[in-house]
Design a protein around this motif. Structure first.
Motif: not given
Lengths: 146, 146, 146, 146, 146, 146, 146, 146, 146, 146
Positions: A75-82, C68-79
């Motif tokens: 599971a740590r290979a991917v963030d399923t909320s992306e 310029t890296l890809p955006p981070v839009r998963g759950a870890r982007a925000v608390d």
């Protein structure tokens, strides 16, 4: 350097060098999805394969070595909320029950393998907006009765 | 009686009556996956559609009414630890990162829609064991920049 | 340095230099919310955009590259338990059911896109205390029936 | 019968009778979003309001009584994985950090209230596909320093 | 160095120098609870405030700078299973329902603000064992009806 | 009928009969918070106390019996995401670290008891908006060293 | 170096030097369980105590300093899935309900303190296999009624 | 009626009839903790034992039957956030690491059994407040090496 | 360097040197599963055992030292979503209820020990595809009645 | 009546009638583990099989019907914190990493199937205490490369 860090290094080198994922698939004589998945860290690579990619992208020896570590498929290979991945997750949620019943009716008690499995990625032209087409192809495995 | 209970009632009636999922798809003039998904509760049905199915399967009026309730598409619709569904879940986990990068490279910044989306289910004959083939077809949606 | 760390570096440089978020939006010729979101790491930036910001804020080359890296839009982007963000979360919780029904009644079976989506941030003067006004504007996407 | 069950009863009666949510908002002389939210169970209703709605929709006395129970505003009121609601959830995830910083810069240390809060729902015509427009309007509340 | 690490540095310097929390509250002309909360990282500090504390405790410039970073108020700021904090958590669990009803009866539909909020900490002498007295004082905010 | 259901029955009977929580506190000769908490199910009641309340509110014998069941003080007694309760939860999150350190400095190694504990609820008039004042009073308990 | 890292350093030094936990308990004139718990990081140590242990085990000054940091007693101090700890966890699960009722019957409404608490560890010889005997001794604290 | 519901029925009958837990332990010729644990549902009972208790407490035949169902020892048997049980949970958290090391030093690599295990409950008179004393006695089981 | 990092170092050295797991089992005169488990970090090793392995694989002294640290057997030792491990997890899920009943019927009230436990790994030739055979052998431990 | 409730009904009838699990396995001409698993609800049964068991145990027609429902193999089928099941769970945790590496070394990149899988349950006499022996036999499935 672990396997996922090696995958990140591949991606940065790839972007800088302008080498595409299809170029790398051709280099390894593998499909596009398998090659991308392998270089990001989810499939095993031989030293020869890692070396080929390393030469093409100008990777450090440390990265090449790390590419030969065992694959990371948990599971740590991917963030399923992306957001891109989440739509696949939602597809499992919305269509999972139907697929479960259809496999049972058509094939009997068993599963569609995620191991003896291929995944093809295609772009389909469409005047209303192009479409992503994914073809999942997995062997049916019947539950053993003993 | 809620929508998921109506789906369970359909399935029991279907098994007893020997009506197959393809029979029901023909009845509604819809694809196999959409029809199965709708009757299990994940797509909306009109009263006419519900009535057609009710007549075919001999369902009680209460079930027919419940089939017209809004669809249930949240996480409680499916148990992702069920073995058939879990293999799809694992596919998302193992191939999600590769698909995310391939869509970005081929299409640009955006997602594959799970709404403007079709899913086809097929059996492919194979001498080493038949295979399940799922074709996922979703419109590419670019992120808006403003 | 990853994308979120680059966002933190932007913020510190911005505070020290006295450059406001609207100044940066003007620099990039983008809206205020998109610009802020992009510089914090949730939208993609071209090298030219990153360079413009880097020159304005005096950022190191390493930060410019990381932007310029890809955006981070998963759950870890925000608390989501951060108090400002939590009020939005509570809005989803309290008004989500009503919005779900209103979209269904007005538009039919489908969703409001979070991809073909704009968000505007405004301050509204009010003698009883100024107000934050957020305008969310997303395309309606109908569920495909096939 | 609890408050959420009363909300479900309202919805079924409403669909059968062909009364729209705007009709009910007119009946109660309240906004569309507040009325929908209240009848689904997230806002308090007086006995008079409940009775008005009950007469209009032909609800049982038991439902009318249950509509006057305290509102249900906790996490169990909504399934955030439901696709319509999830897009709002994703909006919080992707734009939450930007909104948090913009409020801090524009207003100072504090929050946008979810209590002294209004939410407007509109359909905006668009030749490329109509759009859902939500306007969130909440009072800024500064953190107290003492 | 992030804001929480700056808070840890303050605490170590404070213990070594023998400066008490009330001493620091006097220095900043703020209440005891606010001052402690701010120096641990949960409230914003101006550069002047940070400098005053830095001079008093002999902090490095890096720590002083970090004290001016935005406050950290999300769940990661505290381990709610720490025994002192857990007793407050249990108080919320055991008395939360009663407080929710009492506010509704006395004030009407609304909340006790955690933003326009003060918290006082006192020691109360008691022959059977001294007591900790916490006074929570928050503005009542009525839900808006529109 | 369990203890929480008895609490719900008390509340409905109380609203219908117009008996206030302070009336019930007077009836039982206990404080307002304790009484409310007890009748909702978080404190034990004797048969005499339950009978007194039953007579006042006209409760069924079954409810009176259920009021004498053991109190329910675990996590299922409360939904911490309910907006009123959540603000208390956020207070624990934001001020927990400060309170933990202040207790340690002022009293030494130990906790503020949630058992030998009183909680007072008051309304404080304020021209800018009335305030909720909660006074938490718990015995300090030092950690035993042996 | 934080408190848990200091505990790890103590353990390594202890193993290399051949000093047993009972030796350290004698050195500090405290019980075996308290001493072990304190040196691992769950109880506070004075500088004198830390220095005594540092001299005995030849610890660096940095470790001695870190031993005087506040104790770490939250959930991160222990992995409850570790097999030895898990058996205690299972004991709580299997015997918790019985202990809750027995305390209520014998002592009345209240708890067994985990603060005014002692824990003794003993080995009991047994021909069928020696046994671990733990004696938990905590003050009964009655719930306050007010 | 399941095993936990039978336990609840025993408790109500026990309270009404004035039969204490020690009385029931005497009746079954078992220890106090085992008997209480068994009647609440965590240990198996023979039909003879269930009948003895049923006669003593005047239980229905249905309850007596249900008492002979298999024991319920999983997590759903107990709410670990209940305040009495939570103190035991906190003991595991705070003292677990020390006990893990002490068992390893004194006995070698292995665990204290939760199966070959006894638990004694006692009240200890103390002028400063009586104390609960729990004696946990479990066989040491060495890890097998093969 | 902690115990799990030492395990990773062993694995890399093993792959480079071409030493197999069976070679290492022979070196330590232990079974294949125990040896692999111990070198990865889940069983204790003496300094002599660590030294033998270190000489064979050419490990640094730091790795040899770290191999003698206490074993790591908690949940962080393994990612149960890794596909190989997940199939074992699914086996527990699908066959756990049956094994629980069969042990109860055949042996009485008790468990199969995971401590006095052996696990054998074998490859079984099969013309339809070789098979993995795992033999789990654990002592039955009866619940103590007292 | 769902499939798990049918399994509970089988178990009660089985205990009352004195029919053992091996008797039922003989009746169905299947292995002991498969039969038990199927009757508890984790494997499919034909109407003939359900009828055979129903006649033997005197089950109601409703139970017999429910035994033919689809199997329940998701997480809700088992409570992994039940002590017998938990030891298997702990085995996965402690030995999972070793098994993952041993399969990779011996067979190559792939998994041990949980579908083409048999599980044998045996009692092994042992003077020190009888042992439970479980033999897990699953086909090796290589990851497909394409």
């Amino acid at each position: 350097m672990d396997r996922l860090e090696a995958g990140a290094a591949v991606e940065i080198a790839r972007q800088k060098s302008g080498v595409s994922w299809p170029d790398l698939a051709d280099l390894l004589c593998r499909s596009l999805v398998w090659t991308t998945s392998a270089l990001l860290g989810q499939q095993p690579l031989t030293l020869e394969q890692a070396q080929l990619v390393g030469d093409k992208l100008g990777l450090d020896a440390e990265v090449v070595d790390a590419l030969t570590l065992p694959p990371v498929r948990g599971a740590r290979a991917v963030d399923t909320s992306e957001p891109v991945v989440y739509r696949l997750q939602e597809m499992v949620q919305v269509y999972g029950p139907a697929l479960q019943r259809l496999i049972a009716e058509e094939f009997g008690d068993g599963i569609m393998s995620a191991i003896d499995f291929e995944l093809e990625f295609e772009r389909k032209q469409d005047p209303k907006g192009d479409r992503v087409v994914l073809t999942l192809n997995g062997k049916f495995l019947p539950y053993r009765v003993w």
